[in-house]
Motif scaffolding. Sequence first.
Motif, PDB file in Angstrom:
ATOM      1  N   ASN A 179       0.871  -1.165   0.000  1.00 28.55           N
ATOM      2  CA  ASN A 179       0.000   0.000   0.000  1.00 28.55           C
ATOM      3  C   ASN A 179       0.911   1.219   0.000  1.00 28.55           C
ATOM      4  N   TYR A 180       0.558   2.235  -0.813  1.00 28.28           N
ATOM      5  CA  TYR A 180       1.399   3.428  -0.943  1.00 28.28           C
ATOM      6  C   TYR A 180       0.582   4.707  -0.779  1.00 28.28           C
ATOM      7  N   ALA A 181       1.222   5.716  -0.245  1.00 30.16           N
ATOM      8  CA  ALA A 181       0.636   7.041  -0.264  1.00 30.16           C
ATOM      9  C   ALA A 181       0.588   7.524  -1.711  1.00 30.16           C
ATOM     10  N   ASP A 182      -0.430   8.288  -2.045  1.00 27.96           N
ATOM     11  CA  ASP A 182      -0.573   8.765  -3.418  1.00 27.96           C
ATOM     12  C   ASP A 182       0.645   9.558  -3.871  1.00 27.96           C
ATOM     13  N   SER A 183       1.261  10.270  -2.953  1.00 27.17           N
ATOM     14  CA  SER A 183       2.371  11.146  -3.302  1.00 27.17           C
ATOM     15  C   SER A 183       3.628  10.391  -3.725  1.00 27.17           C
ATOM     16  N   VAL A 184       3.706   9.101  -3.433  1.00 27.43           N
ATOM     17  CA  VAL A 184       4.914   8.342  -3.774  1.00 27.43           C
ATOM     18  C   VAL A 184       4.651   7.215  -4.763  1.00 27.43           C
ATOM     19  N   LYS A 185       3.418   7.014  -5.143  1.00 29.70           N
ATOM     20  CA  LYS A 185       3.087   5.926  -6.076  1.00 29.70           C
ATOM     21  C   LYS A 185       3.850   6.116  -7.385  1.00 29.70           C
ATOM     22  N   GLY A 186       4.433   5.036  -7.859  1.00 29.54           N
ATOM     23  CA  GLY A 186       5.191   5.078  -9.101  1.00 29.54           C
ATOM     24  C   GLY A 186       6.636   5.484  -8.923  1.00 29.54           C
ATOM     25  N   ARG A 187       6.988   5.972  -7.725  1.00 25.53           N
ATOM     26  CA  ARG A 187       8.371   6.405  -7.473  1.00 25.53           C
ATOM     27  C   ARG A 187       9.047   5.544  -6.403  1.00 25.53           C
ATOM     28  N   PHE A 188       8.292   5.143  -5.394  1.00 23.78           N
ATOM     29  CA  PHE A 188       8.833   4.353  -4.289  1.00 23.78           C
ATOM     30  C   PHE A 188       8.354   2.909  -4.385  1.00 23.78           C
ATOM     31  N   THR A 189       9.205   1.997  -3.930  1.00 28.68           N
ATOM     32  CA  THR A 189       8.842   0.582  -3.890  1.00 28.68           C
ATOM     33  C   THR A 189       9.228  -0.007  -2.538  1.00 28.68           C
ATOM     34  N   ILE A 190       8.268  -0.602  -1.861  1.00 31.35           N
ATOM     35  CA  ILE A 190       8.535  -1.262  -0.588  1.00 31.35           C
ATOM     36  C   ILE A 190       8.657  -2.768  -0.828  1.00 31.35           C
ATOM     37  N   SER A 191       9.578  -3.395  -0.122  1.00 33.94           N
ATOM     38  CA  SER A 191       9.744  -4.844  -0.207  1.00 33.94           C
ATOM     39  C   SER A 191      10.232  -5.350   1.145  1.00 33.94           C
ATOM     40  N   ARG A 192      10.218  -6.653   1.314  1.00 32.96           N
ATOM     41  CA  ARG A 192      10.681  -7.230   2.574  1.00 32.96           C
ATOM     42  C   ARG A 192      11.310  -8.582   2.337  1.00 32.96           C
ATOM     43  N   ASP A 193      12.221  -8.917   3.246  1.00 38.45           N
ATOM     44  CA  ASP A 193      12.865 -10.225   3.256  1.00 38.45           C
ATOM     45  C   ASP A 193      12.479 -10.862   4.589  1.00 38.45           C
ATOM     46  N   ASN A 194      11.526 -11.779   4.560  1.00 42.06           N
ATOM     47  CA  ASN A 194      11.014 -12.350   5.803  1.00 42.06           C
ATOM     48  C   ASN A 194      12.075 -13.172   6.533  1.00 42.06           C
ATOM     49  N   ALA A 195      12.973 -13.779   5.794  1.00 40.68           N
ATOM     50  CA  ALA A 195      14.025 -14.577   6.428  1.00 40.68           C
ATOM     51  C   ALA A 195      14.981 -13.700   7.235  1.00 40.68           C
ATOM     52  N   LYS A 196      15.104 -12.441   6.824  1.00 41.78           N
ATOM     53  CA  LYS A 196      16.003 -11.502   7.500  1.00 41.78           C
ATOM     54  C   LYS A 196      15.255 -10.510   8.379  1.00 41.78           C
ATOM     55  N   ASN A 197      13.934 -10.633   8.453  1.00 42.76           N
ATOM     56  CA  ASN A 197      13.119  -9.676   9.231  1.00 42.76           C
ATOM     57  C   ASN A 197      13.435  -8.234   8.837  1.00 42.76           C
ATOM     58  N   MET A 217      13.603   4.387  -3.125  1.00 38.04           N
ATOM     59  CA  MET A 217      13.039   5.689  -3.447  1.00 38.04           C
ATOM     60  C   MET A 217      13.722   6.247  -4.679  1.00 38.04           C
ATOM     61  N   ASN A 218      12.981   6.395  -5.749  1.00 33.18           N
ATOM     62  CA  ASN A 218      13.489   6.939  -7.009  1.00 33.18           C
ATOM     63  C   ASN A 218      12.815   8.266  -7.326  1.00 33.18           C
ATOM     64  N   SER A 219      13.412   9.010  -8.234  1.00 36.53           N
ATOM     65  CA  SER A 219      12.859  10.303  -8.664  1.00 36.53           C
ATOM     66  C   SER A 219      12.502  11.168  -7.454  1.00 36.53           C
ATOM     67  N   LEU A 220      13.434  11.272  -6.536  1.00 38.93           N
ATOM     68  CA  LEU A 220      13.166  11.998  -5.299  1.00 38.93           C
ATOM     69  C   LEU A 220      12.942  13.481  -5.572  1.00 38.93           C
ATOM     70  N   LYS A 221      12.062  14.061  -4.756  1.00 39.26           N
ATOM     71  CA  LYS A 221      11.706  15.461  -4.866  1.00 39.26           C
ATOM     72  C   LYS A 221      12.039  16.171  -3.547  1.00 39.26           C
ATOM     73  N   PRO A 222      12.242  17.468  -3.577  1.00 42.39           N
ATOM     74  CA  PRO A 222      12.505  18.193  -2.315  1.00 42.39           C
ATOM     75  C   PRO A 222      11.410  17.964  -1.270  1.00 42.39           C
ATOM     76  N   GLU A 223      10.185  17.809  -1.694  1.00 44.63           N
ATOM     77  CA  GLU A 223       9.089  17.574  -0.750  1.00 44.63           C
ATOM     78  C   GLU A 223       9.128  16.196  -0.093  1.00 44.63           C
ATOM     79  N   ASP A 224      10.047  15.339  -0.525  1.00 40.08           N
ATOM     80  CA  ASP A 224      10.238  14.043   0.140  1.00 40.08           C
ATOM     81  C   ASP A 224      11.155  14.186   1.368  1.00 40.08           C
TER      82      ASP A 224
END
Length: 121
Positions: free
Chosen positions: A58-76, A82-89
């Motif tokens: 799930n993403y905030a509208d302001s970061v959709k298409g620019r940020f990607t969240i992922s996880r490695d369950n084995a490593k907790n 974060m790509n195409s970063l903006k000053p407002e980030d």
Amino acid sequence: QVQLGESGGGLVQAGGSLRLSCAASGTIFSINAMGWYRQAPGKQRELVASISSGGSTNYADSVKGRFTISRDNAKNTVYLQMNSLKPEDTAVYYCKANVRIKLLTPNYDYWGQGTQVTVSS
């Protein structure tokens, strides 16, 4: 006790990229949702992105298409690319994990200490 250790923040120019990491350690039976929040000066903390134990995101509208969240369950560990970063980030970024420390006990939320992300124009 559960600790969340964040890394990867820093200073970057607009249009650049950063990757944040957050590793959970301590007494952990299972981790449900994990997420990233941010708080800019004078503003309330807001959700950036979250990911379930099964990988639903799930993403905030302001970061959709620019940020990607992922996880490695084995490593907790949870990541935030974060790509195409903006000053407002620009903000302090915090990770959160919903953790069960023992079987048949409730889940509780734990927070990291925060890592600063600064995007220059």
